[in-house]
Design an enzyme around this catalytic site. Structure first.
Site, PDB file in Angstrom:
ATOM      1  N   CYS A   2       0.866  -1.174   0.000  1.00 31.34           N
ATOM      2  CA  CYS A   2       0.000   0.000   0.000  1.00 31.34           C
ATOM      3  C   CYS A   2       0.896   1.214   0.000  1.00 31.34           C
ATOM      4  CB  CYS A   2      -0.855   0.062   1.261  1.00 31.34           C
ATOM      5  SG  CYS A   2      -2.012  -1.299   1.427  1.00 31.34           S
ATOM      6  N   GLY A  29      -0.928   0.916  -4.864  1.00 26.26           N
ATOM      7  CA  GLY A  29      -2.260   0.399  -4.561  1.00 26.26           C
ATOM      8  C   GLY A  29      -3.307   1.119  -5.368  1.00 26.26           C
ATOM      9  N   ASN A 104       0.942   0.320   5.926  1.00 27.40           N
ATOM     10  CA  ASN A 104       1.456  -0.532   4.858  1.00 27.40           C
ATOM     11  C   ASN A 104       2.201  -1.684   5.515  1.00 27.40           C
ATOM     12  OD1 ASN A 104       4.119  -0.244   2.380  1.00 27.40           O
ATOM     13  ND2 ASN A 104       2.415  -1.648   2.463  1.00 27.40           N
ATOM     14  N   GLY A 105       1.805  -2.918   5.182  1.00 28.65           N
ATOM     15  CA  GLY A 105       2.455  -4.094   5.770  1.00 28.65           C
ATOM     16  C   GLY A 105       1.410  -5.060   6.279  1.00 28.65           C
ATOM     17  N   TYR A 245      10.717  -4.655  -7.740  1.00 30.99           N
ATOM     18  CA  TYR A 245       9.471  -4.353  -8.446  1.00 30.99           C
ATOM     19  C   TYR A 245       8.632  -3.205  -7.876  1.00 30.99           C
ATOM     20  CZ  TYR A 245       4.606  -4.876  -9.864  1.00 30.99           C
ATOM     21  OH  TYR A 245       3.343  -4.618 -10.295  1.00 30.99           O
TER      22      TYR A 245
END
Ligand code: 5GP
Ligand code: SF4
Ligand code: MG
Length: 464
Positions: A2, A29, A104-105, A245
């Site tokens: 995210c 996201g 995020n995570g 990526y």
């Protein structure tokens, strides 16, 4: 994966800046987006919606929102389904005032936390693990929010880069393992925090540094103060896949330019897996392009933008089913017949997960009557799932978990296939091996014991 963003200013409204910051994090996201702030009455407010940022939120409304501190999120679901209830920020007005959280995570002990909290009366409104952080705060109704947050974070395990809004100010926190990135930016007396440093560029803010693993920053009218979580870990676990990526190439993570790292990955691939006799190098745009440029530079072959990307179609993984995913690749990537016909091509992509993208593009290139197609992947085979915030498929769907390299090459229809080795990837990233997470490549996960509280008092008290 995210994207999180937060802004604090003592002299101007920032909600629109949060929107703009999120626009630079949209690659992290595309499922939902939201922004939260505290209003003049001391209540938390949020707008959230499904889809891309401009579909989910109104920039015009945010431009008129009178908030000197605000946080925002773009979501890619990894824990909890894709639905508006799970869109962030997650907000509440509880005993100690307003709170809003973006995360995020993935919390690896979420199930345990949830059952403990539920046995104490908590009612979860969503299936998102982030809600556990809010519930941990609410279960400390007599402590000021910032102190309660520090204690809550000492209880959670796994990956979190968080931005939190409370009355005491804007808080940025990164888990002690450092899985997901979190960057600090500044313009004069205004502070920004973002998943990636690329989000500061468009706001004219400078990138100051990463938020350190285990660091918690409190930003308010008095400036910025740094705190440490009372959790000790053996080592850092910075996600290597961010370099492969996820991150945008114009970001800097742990002092390393993502662009330079990817270029070096391509160079190493060309050194150790040259495709002698090929006529040119092409990439799977956009994700494979930087590594392909490195491959071309090292091998001396020309780079040709021979696979065209439809820039109006989002990342293919976003589509939920295999059927739609396969169509998605066709809609998104299109090889130019004129460039491939009668020629030998090297094709570089950043990663091979299920093999869907490579299989479809190689078969389209064969339809263009290429003489040969040599596939080069600028990361090691993805063989294990990620539990730290990336939606990697289960083992059964990972091509390299089930098949040998030769079998994958055959099923994709490539004349040859070669991956970067794990050691080469780590060298290209340029950070010590024992500071990186490479679990999806080598299956080495954080051991259950690699986190202990340096102050057990702070850590256990919530549930006692
Ligand atoms: P595959 O098609 O083999 O399943 O996945 C590989 C392709 O998907 C690569 O082109 C890579 O750039 C991209 N990719 C790898 N991991 C992820 C991910 O977690 N999310 C998204 N959206 N794309 C990914
Ligand atoms: Fe990153 Fe892979 Fe580790 Fe997940 S398992 S945090 S994707 S390196
Ligand atoms: Mg790709």
């Amino acid at each position: 994966m995210c994207g999180v963003f937060g802004a604090f200013s003592s002299n101007h409204f920032v909600a629109e800046e949060v929107y703009l910051g999120l626009s630079a994090l949209q690659h992290r996201g595309q499922e939902s987006a939201g922004v939260a702030w505290i209003d003049s009455g001391g209540r938390v407010n949020a707008i959230k919606g499904m889809g891309l940022l401009h579909e989910a939120l109104s920039q015009g409304v945010l431009a008129e929102t009178p908030a000197k501190a605000a946080i925002g999120h773009v979501r890619y679901s990894t824990a909890g389904g894709s639905m508006i209830q799970n869109a962030q920020p997650i907000c509440a007005n509880y005993a100690q005032g307003p709170v809003a959280v973006v995360h995020n995570g993935n919390l690896t002990n979420f199930n345990d936390l949830r059952s403990t909290l539920e046995s104490r009366g908590a009612i979860f409104q969503s299936t998102s693990d982030t809600e556990a952080i809010l519930q941990l705060l609410a279960h400390q109704p007599r402590r000021r929010p910032f102190e309660a947050l520090l204690r809550a974070l000492a209880e959670v395990r796994g990956a979190y880069s968080l931005v939190v809004l409370i009355e005491e100010g804007l808080v940025a926190a990164r888990d002690p393992w450092g899985f997901r990135p979190l960057a600090l930016g500044r313009k004069g007396d205004d502070y920004y925090v973002a998943s990636e440093s690329c989000a500061f560029n468009l706001l004219g803010a400078s990138f100051v540094r990463d938020v350190e693993p285990g660091e918690v920053l409190l930003i308010n009218e008095s400036g910025m103060t740094s705190y440490r979580l009372p959790v000790k870990c053996e080592r850092k676990w910075v996600c290597s896949f961010e370099f492969v990526y996820f991150a945008r190439p114009d970001s800097v993570i742990e002092g390393r330019s993502v662009y330079r790292v990817r270029q070096e990955m391509g160079r190493k691939l060309a050194k150790n897996c040259p495709a002698a006799g090929a006529d040119f190098v092409a990439s799977f745009p956009d994700s494979g392009t930087t590594a392909a440029l490195g491959f071309a530079a090292e091998s001396g072959m020309p780079f040709e933008a021979a696979v065209v990307r439809n820039r109006y179609v989002g990342r293919t993984f976003i589509q939920p089913t295999q059927k739609v995913r396969e169509l998605g690749v066709r809609i998104k990537l299109s090889p130019s017949p004129e460039l491939f016909r009668g020629r030998n091509a090297v094709l570089v992509d950043d990663s091979l997960v299920r093999g869907t993208t490579a299989g479809l593009v190689v078969s389209m290139i064969r339809e263009c009557k290429a003489l040969s197609v040599h596939l080069r992947i600028s990361s090691p085979p993805v063989q294990y799932p990620c539990f730290y915030g990336i939606d990697t498929p289960s083992n059964g769907e990972l091509a390299a978990a089930k098949h040998s390299q030769a079998e994958i090459a055959r099923s994709i229809g490539a004349d040859s296939l070669c991956y970067l080795s794990k050691d080469e990837m780590v060298e290209a990233i340029g950070l010590p091996d024992n500071s990186l997470c490479t679990a999806c490549f080598d299956g080495k996960y954080v051991s259950a014991h690699d986190a202990e509280c340096s102050s057990s008092h702070a850590c256990r008290e919530i549930f006692d």
